[in-house]
Design a protein around this motif. Structure first.
Motif, PDB file in Angstrom:
ATOM      1  N   GLU A  64      12.064  -1.615   0.457  1.00 17.95           N
ATOM      2  CA  GLU A  64      12.045  -1.313  -0.983  1.00 17.95           C
ATOM      3  C   GLU A  64      10.857  -1.974  -1.689  1.00 17.95           C
ATOM      4  OE1 GLU A  64      15.035  -1.606  -4.702  1.00 17.95           O
ATOM      5  OE2 GLU A  64      15.944  -1.358  -2.725  1.00 17.95           O
ATOM      6  N   PRO A  65      10.582  -3.283  -1.393  1.00 19.52           N
ATOM      7  CA  PRO A  65       9.428  -3.903  -2.057  1.00 19.52           C
ATOM      8  C   PRO A  65       8.124  -3.151  -1.754  1.00 19.52           C
ATOM      9  CG  PRO A  65      10.755  -5.578  -0.988  1.00 19.52           C
ATOM     10  CD  PRO A  65      11.328  -4.260  -0.574  1.00 19.52           C
ATOM     11  N   ALA A  66       7.985  -2.683  -0.509  1.00 18.98           N
ATOM     12  CA  ALA A  66       6.756  -1.942  -0.141  1.00 18.98           C
ATOM     13  C   ALA A  66       6.679  -0.649  -0.938  1.00 18.98           C
ATOM     14  CB  ALA A  66       6.758  -1.650   1.355  1.00 18.98           C
ATOM     15  N   SER A  67       7.831   0.010  -1.137  1.00 18.04           N
ATOM     16  CA  SER A  67       7.856   1.245  -1.935  1.00 18.04           C
ATOM     17  C   SER A  67       7.492   0.966  -3.381  1.00 18.04           C
ATOM     18  CB  SER A  67       9.241   1.882  -1.895  1.00 18.04           C
ATOM     19  OG  SER A  67       9.576   2.188  -0.588  1.00 18.04           O
ATOM     20  N   GLU A  68       7.999  -0.180  -3.889  1.00 20.24           N
ATOM     21  CA  GLU A  68       7.678  -0.555  -5.275  1.00 20.24           C
ATOM     22  C   GLU A  68       6.184  -0.804  -5.443  1.00 20.24           C
ATOM     23  OE1 GLU A  68       9.908  -3.814  -6.952  1.00 20.24           O
ATOM     24  OE2 GLU A  68      11.770  -2.746  -6.534  1.00 20.24           O
ATOM     25  N   ARG A  69       5.612  -1.518  -4.462  1.00 19.92           N
ATOM     26  CA  ARG A  69       4.174  -1.815  -4.520  1.00 19.92           C
ATOM     27  C   ARG A  69       3.382  -0.507  -4.509  1.00 19.92           C
ATOM     28  NH1 ARG A  69       5.405  -6.367  -1.349  1.00 19.92           N
ATOM     29  NH2 ARG A  69       5.010  -5.248   0.596  1.00 19.92           N
ATOM     30  N   ALA A  70       3.844   0.448  -3.695  1.00 15.28           N
ATOM     31  CA  ALA A  70       3.160   1.741  -3.603  1.00 15.28           C
ATOM     32  C   ALA A  70       3.227   2.487  -4.940  1.00 15.28           C
ATOM     33  CB  ALA A  70       3.797   2.593  -2.499  1.00 15.28           C
ATOM     34  N   ALA A  71       4.410   2.425  -5.566  1.00 14.28           N
ATOM     35  CA  ALA A  71       4.564   3.113  -6.861  1.00 14.28           C
ATOM     36  C   ALA A  71       3.657   2.483  -7.908  1.00 14.28           C
ATOM     37  CB  ALA A  71       6.023   3.043  -7.299  1.00 14.28           C
ATOM     38  N   GLN A  72       3.590   1.135  -7.880  1.00 13.09           N
ATOM     39  CA  GLN A  72       2.731   0.429  -8.846  1.00 13.09           C
ATOM     40  C   GLN A  72       1.263   0.794  -8.629  1.00 13.09           C
ATOM     41  OE1 GLN A  72       3.566  -3.721  -8.437  1.00 13.09           O
ATOM     42  NE2 GLN A  72       5.483  -3.594  -9.582  1.00 13.09           N
ATOM     43  N   ALA A  73       0.865   0.825  -7.360  1.00 20.08           N
ATOM     44  CA  ALA A  73      -0.536   1.144  -7.041  1.00 20.08           C
ATOM     45  C   ALA A  73      -0.879   2.563  -7.475  1.00 20.08           C
ATOM     46  CB  ALA A  73      -0.776   0.978  -5.539  1.00 20.08           C
ATOM     47  N   ARG A  74       0.068   3.469  -7.300  1.00 20.50           N
ATOM     48  CA  ARG A  74      -0.169   4.865  -7.704  1.00 20.50           C
ATOM     49  C   ARG A  74      -0.284   4.960  -9.232  1.00 20.50           C
ATOM     50  NH1 ARG A  74      -3.090   8.208  -6.145  1.00 20.50           N
ATOM     51  NH2 ARG A  74      -2.315   8.044  -4.011  1.00 20.50           N
ATOM     52  N   ALA A  75       0.592   4.197  -9.936  1.00 19.79           N
ATOM     53  CA  ALA A  75       0.535   4.205 -11.410  1.00 19.79           C
ATOM     54  C   ALA A  75      -0.811   3.658 -11.887  1.00 19.79           C
ATOM     55  CB  ALA A  75       1.680   3.383 -11.975  1.00 19.79           C
ATOM     56  N   GLN A  76      -1.265   2.587 -11.221  1.00 22.00           N
ATOM     57  CA  GLN A  76      -2.561   1.992 -11.577  1.00 22.00           C
ATOM     58  C   GLN A  76      -3.683   3.009 -11.343  1.00 22.00           C
ATOM     59  OE1 GLN A  76      -3.682  -1.289 -12.654  1.00 22.00           O
ATOM     60  NE2 GLN A  76      -5.580  -0.111 -12.795  1.00 22.00           N
ATOM     61  N   ALA A  77      -3.611   3.711 -10.222  1.00 25.74           N
ATOM     62  CA  ALA A  77      -4.641   4.700  -9.894  1.00 25.74           C
ATOM     63  C   ALA A  77      -4.662   5.818 -10.940  1.00 25.74           C
ATOM     64  CB  ALA A  77      -4.375   5.292  -8.504  1.00 25.74           C
ATOM     65  N   ARG A  78      -3.477   6.207 -11.397  1.00 24.01           N
ATOM     66  CA  ARG A  78      -3.386   7.279 -12.401  1.00 24.01           C
ATOM     67  C   ARG A  78      -4.023   6.811 -13.727  1.00 24.01           C
ATOM     68  NH1 ARG A  78       2.085   8.061 -12.041  1.00 24.01           N
ATOM     69  NH2 ARG A  78       1.888   8.958  -9.976  1.00 24.01           N
ATOM     70  N   THR A  79      -3.680   5.576 -14.118  1.00 19.54           N
ATOM     71  CA  THR A  79      -4.227   5.035 -15.384  1.00 19.54           C
ATOM     72  C   THR A  79      -5.746   4.972 -15.313  1.00 19.54           C
ATOM     73  OG1 THR A  79      -2.255   3.669 -15.542  1.00 19.54           O
ATOM     74  CG2 THR A  79      -4.077   3.086 -16.980  1.00 19.54           C
ATOM     75  N   THR A  80      -6.253   4.465 -14.186  1.00 17.75           N
ATOM     76  CA  THR A  80      -7.702   4.334 -14.052  1.00 17.75           C
ATOM     77  C   THR A  80      -8.360   5.713 -14.077  1.00 17.75           C
ATOM     78  OG1 THR A  80      -7.278   2.431 -12.631  1.00 17.75           O
ATOM     79  CG2 THR A  80      -9.525   3.257 -12.671  1.00 17.75           C
ATOM     80  N   HIS A  81      -7.734   6.669 -13.402  1.00 18.11           N
ATOM     81  CA  HIS A  81      -8.289   8.019 -13.364  1.00 18.11           C
ATOM     82  C   HIS A  81      -8.362   8.612 -14.766  1.00 18.11           C
ATOM     83  CE1 HIS A  81      -8.468  12.373 -12.762  1.00 18.11           C
ATOM     84  NE2 HIS A  81      -9.106  12.082 -11.635  1.00 18.11           N
ATOM     85  N   GLN A 108      -6.616   2.599  -2.719  1.00 15.94           N
ATOM     86  CA  GLN A 108      -5.656   1.471  -2.667  1.00 15.94           C
ATOM     87  C   GLN A 108      -4.221   2.008  -2.719  1.00 15.94           C
ATOM     88  OE1 GLN A 108      -6.704  -1.337  -1.935  1.00 15.94           O
ATOM     89  NE2 GLN A 108      -8.504  -2.022  -3.092  1.00 15.94           N
ATOM     90  N   ALA A 109      -4.011   3.041  -3.567  1.00 13.51           N
ATOM     91  CA  ALA A 109      -2.674   3.619  -3.693  1.00 13.51           C
ATOM     92  C   ALA A 109      -2.274   4.306  -2.384  1.00 13.51           C
ATOM     93  CB  ALA A 109      -2.645   4.615  -4.850  1.00 13.51           C
ATOM     94  N   ARG A 110      -3.239   5.025  -1.786  1.00 14.18           N
ATOM     95  CA  ARG A 110      -2.936   5.700  -0.498  1.00 14.18           C
ATOM     96  C   ARG A 110      -2.550   4.679   0.571  1.00 14.18           C
ATOM     97  NH1 ARG A 110      -7.198  10.468   0.845  1.00 14.18           N
ATOM     98  NH2 ARG A 110      -7.723  11.042  -1.273  1.00 14.18           N
ATOM     99  N   ILE A 111      -3.304   3.550   0.585  1.00 14.32           N
ATOM    100  CA  ILE A 111      -3.006   2.490   1.561  1.00 14.32           C
ATOM    101  C   ILE A 111      -1.588   1.960   1.335  1.00 14.32           C
ATOM    102  CG2 ILE A 111      -3.609   0.119   2.244  1.00 14.32           C
ATOM    103  CD1 ILE A 111      -6.562   0.913   1.611  1.00 14.32           C
ATOM    104  N   ALA A 112      -1.290   1.681   0.046  1.00 13.31           N
ATOM    105  CA  ALA A 112       0.045   1.144  -0.275  1.00 13.31           C
ATOM    106  C   ALA A 112       1.138   2.145   0.113  1.00 13.31           C
ATOM    107  CB  ALA A 112       0.111   0.825  -1.763  1.00 13.31           C
TER     108      ALA A 112
END
Lengths: 256, 341
Positions: A80-97, A66-70
């Motif tokens: 900028e909003p798309a970049s923010e969404r990508a950063a959020q998705a990456r943070a979520q992926a890190r937490t889950t990992h 999901q983070a890669r897609i974002a």
């Protein structure tokens, strides 16, 4: 005929005997409840380990896709909003990992043997901090009890035996203590043990209502019904991973 | 399959220990998904059952759908059941997943009836209870006042589902005698009986000089006083006691089932009634023939086509209308099945 000489117990001695019996009963009860709590904690830790290894890692993989897609969308979009969404998705992926591959996932599968349970019960009865004879003794018992809990969760019989051997407190009496002082000490120990029993019950209830306990119950209920809920969950997440991969590949083609 | 982020996360629990909270989000995610995966399997009715001193709820195949972790529970009513845990007296309400949607804080907690549950809250400072209603939709409590005996009776009645009204006329005692009043409190049948039962199927059992007969709504005897006891009619039959044995009469007083049973459990329901031989109970059909031979210490009413039964081993299980043991005798106690919706 020679008469037998019998020394009648004083009221204080009789009371002391009664209190010693009560203390022994409270001790046994507390040990049993400590075992129940330690056992339940271990079962939940084992179950959590299984969940993280079988399902949690898949969520981590899904979140990574999901983070890669974002991130790819952000690259294509450039906003900028798309970049923010990508950063959020990456943070979520890190937490889950971190959660899926963290300490919890390393909990080994183990079934406590009857010997292990008996040993823990004995340790709890002998070294519980509630029955300390002073501040220093209480500190030592607290440390040993924590080690005993850890040893039980690992299924480490030898460590439990070592803890038991290490703590040799001899009799329950303190030389020269006197009946009055012993009576007061025992009454305090009983009172403290009762408070601990209430605290154990509270912790057990909270654990029983925890997400992991409820999920374990769901899995158990499904198992009795002939369904493997872990497998179902894993299959469901894998299906979504496949969808995410497909979406990523199609976006990649678009990007190139 | 919906994306994980679309799933509504279940509420996180209060105070789990051992670092479990750190992973709670990932676990809650799995649980929410597991629930959505098994949604079709959520049973439509559940029964209370006790195992190892704790109450949970079983489904019709006899499996615990809600784990036995509660000290006390009530039956499901309008989707919620009262429950208490952790050795505490106070009750809250759980949903069909066994999750508290109203935290335990009520001294007494009644079943929901038409969207409201009567509840009480104990005040340590004045050692008195206030009462109020808990709203099913909002799950909000609204105080009504201080408790009196009537409040507790109303809670008990809701618990026993006793709000189904009997037929129009109700027995009322005046002085030493019973008569019948209509819903406006007017005497329709003047007080004249030593004891009087409720009307059902337009007939009521009454006692005259220690013998029971049956009257119609005009106070005419359709069965003359002759029996030690007559119970209410159901499906055209009423149980009677004669010479300390039980049988059944029809609405014109014919003894359709002879007095040959030692006890009477419950009236006819879908062609079956419960009777006892010795100290064991079984179920008969309208001809008085045993469908389930007397073998149980207790037999509850059929609810959702299953009746709870207590075996001679003291354990509880469930039978179907054909007398098949569909849930083994295994529980320390059990309630009847109720819809959870």
């Amino acid at each position: 005929m020679a008469s037998e000489i019998v020394r009648h117990l004083t009221p204080e001695e009789e009371e002391l005997l009664r209190k010693r019996e009560e203390l022994a009963a409270v001790r046994a009860n507390l040990a049993e409840r400590e075992l129940e709590l330690a056992d339940f904690r271990s079962q939940l830790a084992v179950f959590q380990g299984r969940y993280m290894r079988q399902v949690g890692v898949l969520y981590a993989e899904l979140d990574d896709w999901q983070a890669r897609i974002a991130e790819l969308k952000a690259k294509l979009d450039g906003s900028e909003p798309a970049s923010e969404r990508a950063a959020q998705a990456r943070a979520q992926a890190r937490t889950t990992h971190e959660a899926a591959h963290g300490e919890a996932s390393k909990a080994p599968d183990f079934q406590p043997s009857a010997d292990l349970k008996a040993l823990f019960r004995e340790v709890a009865k002998r070294i519980h901090p509630d029955f300390a004879k002073g501040a220093e003794d209480e500190q030592r018992r607290t440390r040993l009890m924590a080690h005993a809990n850890e040893a039980y969760s690992r299924g480490d019989t030898e460590a439990l035996q070592r803890i038991l051997d290490e703590y040799r407190d001899g009799s329950d009496s303190i030389p020269g203590e006197g009946i009055g002082a012993e009576l007061i000490r025992i009454i305090r120990q009983i009172s403290q043990a009762k408070k601990s029993l209430a605290a154990i019950q509270k912790e057990l209830s909270e654990l029983q209502q925890s997400e992991i306990a409820l999920l374990r119950q769901d899995v158990e209920t499904a198992r009795k019904d002939g369904r493997n809920l872990f497998e179902k969950l894993a299959a469901s997440v894998r299906e979504r991973i496949a969808q995410a991969k497909g979406e990523y590949e199609s976006l990649s083609r678009e990007a190139n | 399959m919906a994306d994980g982020k679309d799933l509504v996360p279940l509420p996180l629990p209060g105070g789990p220990q051992l670092g479990l909270r750190t992973n709670a989000e990932l676990i809650a995610r799995g649980r929410a998904e597991a629930y959505s995966l098994t949604l079709q399997a959520v049973p439509s009715c559940l029964a209370r059952a006790k195992q190892n001193g704790k109450w949970g709820f079983i489904d019709k195949p006899g499996r615990f759908a809600i784990a036995p972790i509660f000290d006390c529970v009530g039956d499901f009513c309008e989707g919620l059941a009262r429950a208490s845990v952790g050795g505490k007296y106070e009750s809250g309400y759980i949903d069909k997943l066994g999750k508290f949607v109203v935290e335990p804080r009520f001294h007494e907690a009644g079943s929901f009836v038409e969207g409201l549950a009567t509840v009480t809250i104990y005040h340590d400072d004045c050692e008195e209870c206030e009462w109020g209603y808990l709203n099913r939709k909002t799950l909000k409590y609204a105080r009504e006042g201080w408790c009196d005996d009537g409040i507790y009776e109303s809670i008990r009645a809701a618990e026993k589902n006793e709000h189904s009204p009997h037929e129009g006329l109700r027995p009322v005692c005046s002085g030493w005698d019973y008569g019948y009043q209509d819903q406006n409190g007017r005497w329709v049948i003047e007080p004249q009986f030593g004891m009087a039962g409720h009307f059902s199927e337009s007939l009521a059992p009454v006692r005259v000089n220690d013998l029971w007969g049956v009257i119609d709504e005009n106070a005419n005897f359709v069965v003359e006083p002759y029996y030690q006891m007559i119970y209410e009619f159901s499906e055209g039959l009423a149980a009677f006691r004669l010479d300390d044995k039980y049988g059944f009469i029809d609405t014109i007083g014919r003894r359709t089932i002879d007095a040959r049973f030692d006890d009477y459990g419950w009236q006819f329901d879908q062609g079956q009634a419960c009777v006892g031989i010795g100290c064991l109970y079984g179920i008969i059909d309208r001809l008085g023939k045993f469908v389930t031979i007397p073998q149980f210490q207790k037999v509850g009413l059929f609810r959702k086509d299953l009746a709870r039964i207590q075996g001679t081993n003291e354990k509880w299980g469930f039978i179907d209308r054909k007398g098949n043991l569909v849930i083994d005798l295994q529980f320390e106690d059990a309630g009847s099945f109720h819809s959870i919706g």
